[in-house]
Enzyme design. Structure first.
Site, PDB file in Angstrom:
ATOM      1  N   ILE A 158       0.119 -15.796  13.105  1.00  0.00           N
ATOM      2  CA  ILE A 158      -0.294 -16.871  12.588  1.00  0.00           C
ATOM      3  C   ILE A 158      -1.587 -15.230  11.671  1.00  0.00           C
ATOM      4  O   ILE A 158      -1.908 -15.188  10.282  1.00  0.00           O
ATOM      5  CB  ILE A 158      -1.725 -17.624  12.805  1.00  0.00           C
ATOM      6  CG1 ILE A 158      -1.405 -19.130  13.405  1.00  0.00           C
ATOM      7  CG2 ILE A 158      -2.910 -17.914  11.838  1.00  0.00           C
ATOM      8  CD1 ILE A 158      -1.469 -19.653  13.706  1.00  0.00           C
ATOM      9  N   ASP A 177      -4.792  -6.077  20.015  1.00  0.00           N
ATOM     10  CA  ASP A 177      -4.054  -7.405  20.791  1.00  0.00           C
ATOM     11  C   ASP A 177      -3.730  -6.255  21.771  1.00  0.00           C
ATOM     12  O   ASP A 177      -3.412  -5.766  21.293  1.00  0.00           O
ATOM     13  CB  ASP A 177      -2.637  -7.835  19.261  1.00  0.00           C
ATOM     14  CG  ASP A 177      -2.651  -9.481  19.626  1.00  0.00           C
ATOM     15  OD1 ASP A 177      -2.457  -9.325  21.085  1.00  0.00           O
ATOM     16  OD2 ASP A 177      -2.355 -10.615  19.281  1.00  0.00           O
ATOM     17  N   SER A 236      -9.272 -20.491  14.720  1.00  0.00           N
ATOM     18  CA  SER A 236      -8.766 -20.476  15.974  1.00  0.00           C
ATOM     19  C   SER A 236      -8.871 -21.227  16.831  1.00  0.00           C
ATOM     20  O   SER A 236      -9.047 -22.315  16.933  1.00  0.00           O
ATOM     21  CB  SER A 236      -8.222 -19.120  16.512  1.00  0.00           C
ATOM     22  OG  SER A 236      -7.442 -18.420  17.390  1.00  0.00           O
ATOM     23  N   ARG A 237      -9.900 -20.975  17.660  1.00  0.00           N
ATOM     24  CA  ARG A 237     -10.382 -20.921  18.797  1.00  0.00           C
ATOM     25  C   ARG A 237     -11.994 -21.185  19.089  1.00  0.00           C
ATOM     26  O   ARG A 237     -12.521 -19.799  18.433  1.00  0.00           O
ATOM     27  CB  ARG A 237     -10.308 -21.312  20.109  1.00  0.00           C
ATOM     28  CG  ARG A 237      -8.832 -22.323  20.351  1.00  0.00           C
ATOM     29  CD  ARG A 237      -8.453 -23.336  19.956  1.00  0.00           C
ATOM     30  NE  ARG A 237      -6.971 -23.610  20.747  1.00  0.00           N
ATOM     31  CZ  ARG A 237      -6.777 -24.446  19.332  1.00  0.00           C
ATOM     32  NH1 ARG A 237      -7.212 -24.204  18.243  1.00  0.00           N
ATOM     33  NH2 ARG A 237      -4.988 -24.888  19.235  1.00  0.00           N
ATOM     34  N   ASP A 261     -13.496 -23.119  10.757  1.00  0.00           N
ATOM     35  CA  ASP A 261     -12.938 -23.976  10.837  1.00  0.00           C
ATOM     36  C   ASP A 261     -12.667 -24.694  12.017  1.00  0.00           C
ATOM     37  O   ASP A 261     -12.802 -26.080  12.498  1.00  0.00           O
ATOM     38  CB  ASP A 261     -11.452 -23.852  10.229  1.00  0.00           C
ATOM     39  CG  ASP A 261     -10.259 -25.372  10.243  1.00  0.00           C
ATOM     40  OD1 ASP A 261     -11.653 -25.936   9.886  1.00  0.00           O
ATOM     41  OD2 ASP A 261      -9.631 -25.533  11.166  1.00  0.00           O
ATOM     42  N   GLU A 266     -17.157 -28.383  19.487  1.00  0.00           N
ATOM     43  CA  GLU A 266     -16.398 -29.499  18.706  1.00  0.00           C
ATOM     44  C   GLU A 266     -15.985 -30.727  18.840  1.00  0.00           C
ATOM     45  O   GLU A 266     -15.967 -32.270  18.196  1.00  0.00           O
ATOM     46  CB  GLU A 266     -15.095 -29.078  17.346  1.00  0.00           C
ATOM     47  CG  GLU A 266     -14.065 -28.828  18.012  1.00  0.00           C
ATOM     48  CD  GLU A 266     -12.907 -28.014  17.554  1.00  0.00           C
ATOM     49  OE1 GLU A 266     -12.045 -28.412  17.672  1.00  0.00           O
ATOM     50  OE2 GLU A 266     -13.281 -26.888  16.754  1.00  0.00           O
TER      51      GLU A 266
END
Length: 333
Positions: A158, A177, A236-237, A261, A266
């Site tokens: 992604i 990363d 993502s999270r 998002d 959540e």
């Protein structure tokens, strides 16, 4: 045999049933439920060998114990994330668990860019104004992304798709990363430390998994390093961001915009209708008050392409379970 699927959204129902038919023909069927799995609803699973779950279902030790007592032997998670499942408890109760490791990376990457562009160009504010026939441009000033720096935290499939879009905008690429992506390196991405990533990015997009070492990777210290006019996007999270620290950063007038998002609290909120209830989550309520913040309801993955792939992979996982195979998607065999 009939499978039981929890938390199936209206737009997902046909895709799930189609995937099960494609995998099993008429030999097996699926019963989609719009309710989510939790301690109150787990009795409905009694007698089902296989249940299909999503990220908003609660599979703690108590729920898994009840599932096992009712005869469930397999949980097929319809997502990549599985932090809602107590894997140790599943193992203790003899319940195999599988997830969907991969699906369209473009769905999430494109939506991350949707958030970035909407925040930068004040699209939501403009749309609300024009509905009231207010066509002023005051407060809608954005900026070009071309020539600026895009930071990508997590350069898997992604993150790499996000980077390719950024490259198309003509942006300088920075990445962070534990492993470097050959695709991102070919785009000219420079891998840097997280500190440099936070400090130099005009647009920072998060695409890392939620692990103990990435929990609140964007904390108060990281936010303090970011440019005052940076744009932050998280598709993502939710747990990657310390939301309380983010609220304080926004209150201080820092960051040009934020697109979220996902949200760390959540569960029980996203994918539910809370419009007739009092919002008791003060942090989420405060986030909603900032005009430069967009919060969407964990929908980045929600395209026909991605959901179709998720359902097909889930059906294939069920087929592996019924055949006694432990496929590559299995977390507990």
């Amino acid at each position: 045999m009939e499978f039981l699927a929890y938390g199936v959204l209206a737009d997902e129902r046909a895709l799930l049933q189609e995937a099960v038919r494609a995998e099993f023909g008429t030999a097996h069927t699926v019963r989609p439920l719009d309710v989510f799995l939790n301690r109150d609803t787990v009795p409905t699973a009694a007698g089902y060998d296989t249940v299909l779950t999503g990220v908003n279902d609660e599979l703690d030790a108590e729920v898994l114990r009840a599932l096992a007592a009712g005869g469930t032997r397999f949980v097929a998670q319809r997502s990549t994330g599985f932090n809602n499942i107590d894997l140790d408890a599943a193992r203790d109760h003899g319940i195999a668990v599988a997830r969907v490791a991969h699906y369209s990376p473009y769905s999430v990457a494109e939506f991350a860019w949707t958030l970035a562009l909407a925040v930068n160009r004040r699209v939501v504010r403009s749309a609300i104004r024009t509905r009231d026939f207010d066509f002023r441009l005051d407060g809608l000033l954005g900026r070009d992304f071309h020539g600026r720096t895009a930071g990508v935290l997590g350069t898997g499939k992604i993150g790499a798709a996000f980077a390719r879009i950024a490259h198309g905008f003509g942006m300088r690429l920075l990445g962070s990363d534990v492993r470097q992506s050959p695709q991102c390196l070919a785009l000219g991405m420079e891998y840097v430390s997280p500190d440099r990533l936070f400090a130099e990015s005009d647009l920072l997009s998060l695409h890392a998994p939620l692990l103990p070492e990435t929990h609140h990777v964007v904390d108060a210290a990281a936010l303090a390093r970011m440019k005052d006019d940076a744009v932050l996007v998280n598709s993502s999270r939710g747990g990657l961001i310390d939301t309380d620290a983010l609220v304080e950063t926004l209150r201080a007038g820092r960051l040009d915009g934020v697109g979220l998002d996902v949200y760390e609290e959540e569960a029980g909120v996203f994918h539910h209708d809370k419009s007739l209830e009092v919002m008791t989550d003060d942090t989420l309520a405060r986030l909603m008050t900032f005009s430069n913040v967009i919060v969407s309801s964990h929908q980045a993955y929600f395209t026909k392409d991605a959901v179709g792939q998720i359902m097909a992979a889930t059906a294939a996982n069920v087929a592996d379970h019924l055949a006694g195979r432990a496929g590559e998607n299995f977390l507990v065999a």
